[in-house]
Design an enzyme around this catalytic site. Structure first.
Site, PDB file in Angstrom:
ATOM      1  N   CYS A  60       4.243  -6.233   9.748  1.00 57.23           N
ATOM      2  CA  CYS A  60       3.784  -5.223   8.780  1.00 57.23           C
ATOM      3  C   CYS A  60       5.059  -4.676   8.153  1.00 57.23           C
ATOM      4  O   CYS A  60       5.998  -4.299   8.871  1.00 57.23           O
ATOM      5  CB  CYS A  60       3.026  -4.113   9.506  1.00 57.23           C
ATOM      6  SG  CYS A  60       2.699  -2.676   8.473  1.00 57.23           S
TER       7      CYS A  60
ATOM      8  N   CYS B 101       3.687  -7.219   1.894  1.00 62.64           N
ATOM      9  CA  CYS B 101       2.657  -6.640   2.754  1.00 62.64           C
ATOM     10  C   CYS B 101       2.099  -7.759   3.625  1.00 62.64           C
ATOM     11  O   CYS B 101       1.604  -8.771   3.101  1.00 62.64           O
ATOM     12  CB  CYS B 101       1.581  -6.057   1.841  1.00 62.64           C
ATOM     13  SG  CYS B 101       0.090  -5.539   2.699  1.00 62.64           S
TER      14      CYS B 101
ATOM     15  N   SER C 153       0.813  -1.223   0.000  1.00 62.83           N
ATOM     16  CA  SER C 153       0.000   0.000   0.000  1.00 62.83           C
ATOM     17  C   SER C 153       0.847   1.273   0.000  1.00 62.83           C
ATOM     18  O   SER C 153       0.379   2.322  -0.437  1.00 62.83           O
ATOM     19  CB  SER C 153      -0.888   0.017   1.241  1.00 62.83           C
ATOM     20  OG  SER C 153      -0.072   0.040   2.400  1.00 62.83           O
TER      21      SER C 153
ATOM     22  N   GLU D 220       3.957   5.595   7.642  1.00 60.85           N
ATOM     23  CA  GLU D 220       3.602   5.968   6.261  1.00 60.85           C
ATOM     24  C   GLU D 220       3.871   7.465   6.029  1.00 60.85           C
ATOM     25  O   GLU D 220       4.366   7.867   4.990  1.00 60.85           O
ATOM     26  CB  GLU D 220       2.122   5.632   6.003  1.00 60.85           C
ATOM     27  CG  GLU D 220       1.577   6.072   4.645  1.00 60.85           C
ATOM     28  CD  GLU D 220       2.108   5.280   3.451  1.00 60.85           C
ATOM     29  OE1 GLU D 220       2.777   4.259   3.669  1.00 60.85           O
ATOM     30  OE2 GLU D 220       1.873   5.710   2.305  1.00 60.85           O
TER      31      GLU D 220
HETATM   32  N1  DGL Z   1       2.637  -2.617   4.758  1.00 60.28           N
HETATM   33  C1  DGL Z   1       1.404  -3.305   4.858  1.00 60.28           C
HETATM   34  C2  DGL Z   1       1.462  -4.524   5.722  1.00 60.28           C
HETATM   35  O1  DGL Z   1       2.520  -5.110   5.785  1.00 60.28           O
HETATM   36  C3  DGL Z   1       0.116  -2.528   4.827  1.00 60.28           C
HETATM   37  C4  DGL Z   1      -0.084  -1.427   5.812  1.00 60.28           C
HETATM   38  C5  DGL Z   1      -1.417  -0.784   5.562  1.00 60.28           C
HETATM   39  O2  DGL Z   1      -1.651  -0.326   4.436  1.00 60.28           O
HETATM   40  O3  DGL Z   1      -2.262  -0.800   6.474  1.00 60.28           O
HETATM   41  O4  DGL Z   1       0.519  -4.977   6.291  1.00 60.28           O
END
Ligand code: DGL
Length: 288
Positions: free
Chosen positions: A187, A76, A13, A155
């Site tokens: 994450c 992700c 994302s 982010e």
């Molecule tokens: N970087 C992502 C993950 O590993 C998504 C974070 C998000 O967009 O909430 O879950």
């Protein structure tokens, strides 16, 4: 020996996927990498499963059909824990997630048999990390925690404050008191700032960066399948769907990434894929 010069596709994302670009660049510098970042739909971690499948299917279609990716990595935790089976059933291209590589690495590293997973709400809700960790080693104790506000701070590049440091320090002391010795950055936004966690944790914890664990397994997979790119050094591309301000700001902080061009996502092309995936997927409002 065979070879394949088509690119490796990466999806996330937002800034989290950069952790995978860095790891692939270090381990597989001869591979062309195309990272499709989707801040238009950030945060993935607060979305329902069917909505996620719908959003990510069009990105996979684009990488697969338009850019001829030979392999796609869902960089992700949220996609990897919620949609990997569904995406793999929809597409022929191999799709690799971060859960298994990160879990294997955590089981290798833990001495107390107690592993913390820091992730998004959707990842924690799925319990996928817990299932995978306990499938690898049945007596592992797993604590999964969702930190959605911290995902947002990373982010936006707003995580390096005293307040966040203190808050994380307090959480880590709690984990230590319960004898947890290994933390998976479940994450990829957290994976990108593994060194920030390492500074706060000092030597108390093994910090598992899933991007490194996954890149290692991708390298083995490409070698075994005769899919490695024979060229010397290949280009890296980042294609951003939506506003690229946060990605651009973050890239400035990582010397490895500064040479990479940022391109805008071709929304026109994706319209075809959106129409196509609409046939596979149920409406976005279906609850998880
Ligand atoms: N970087 C992502 C993950 O590993 C998504 C974070 C998000 O967009 O909430 O879950």
């Amino acid at each position: 020996m065979g070879s394949n010069s088509n690119p490796i596709g990466v999806i996330d994302s937002g800034v989290g996927g950069l952790s995978m670009v860095i790891a692939l660049d270090q381990l597989l510098s001869s591979e062309e990498i195309v990272y499709v970042a989707d801040p238009l739909h950030f945060p993935y971690g607060e979305k329902a499963k069917n909505e996620l499948i719908h959003i990510v299917s069009s990105l996979v279609s684009y990488l697969n059909e338009n850019l001829k990716a030979k392999l796609i990595i869902t960089a992700c935790g949220t996609i990897s824990s919620n949609c990997l089976e569904e995406l793999s059933a929809l597409f022929q291209v191999p799709i690799i997630g971060i859960i298994d590589p990160a879990s294997r690495e955590a089981v290798r590293k833990t001495k107390t048999g107690k592993v913390v997973v820091l992730a998004t709400s959707a990842t924690v809700k799925s319990s996928t990390f817990q299932k995978h960790l306990q499938r690898i080693h049945s007596s592992i104790t797993v604590k999964e925690e969702a930190w959605p506000e911290f995902v947002e701070a990373v982010e936006k590049g707003l995580h390096q404050t005293d307040d966040w440091r203190k808050w994380i320090h307090t959480q880590l002391i709690g984990f230590q008191q319960e004898n947890f010795d290994t933390i998976i950055m479940g994450c990829t936004h957290f994976a990108l700032i593994s060194s920030f966690f390492q500074d706060i944790a000092e030597t108390t914890f093994e910090i598992i960066n899933p991007a490194i664990a996954t890149a290692q397994e991708v390298k083995e997979y490409l070698a075994k399948s005769n899919l490695l790119n024979p060229s010397e050094l290949s280009k890296k591309r980042i294609i951003v769907r939506g506003n690229s301000t946060n990605i651009k700001k973050t890239i400035q902080k990582y010397s490895d990434l500064q040479k990479i061009n940022i391109e805008a996502f071709p929304e026109k092309i994706i319209e075809n894929f959106i129409n196509k995936v609409q046939r596979y997927c149920t409406p976005a409002s279906t609850p998880m």
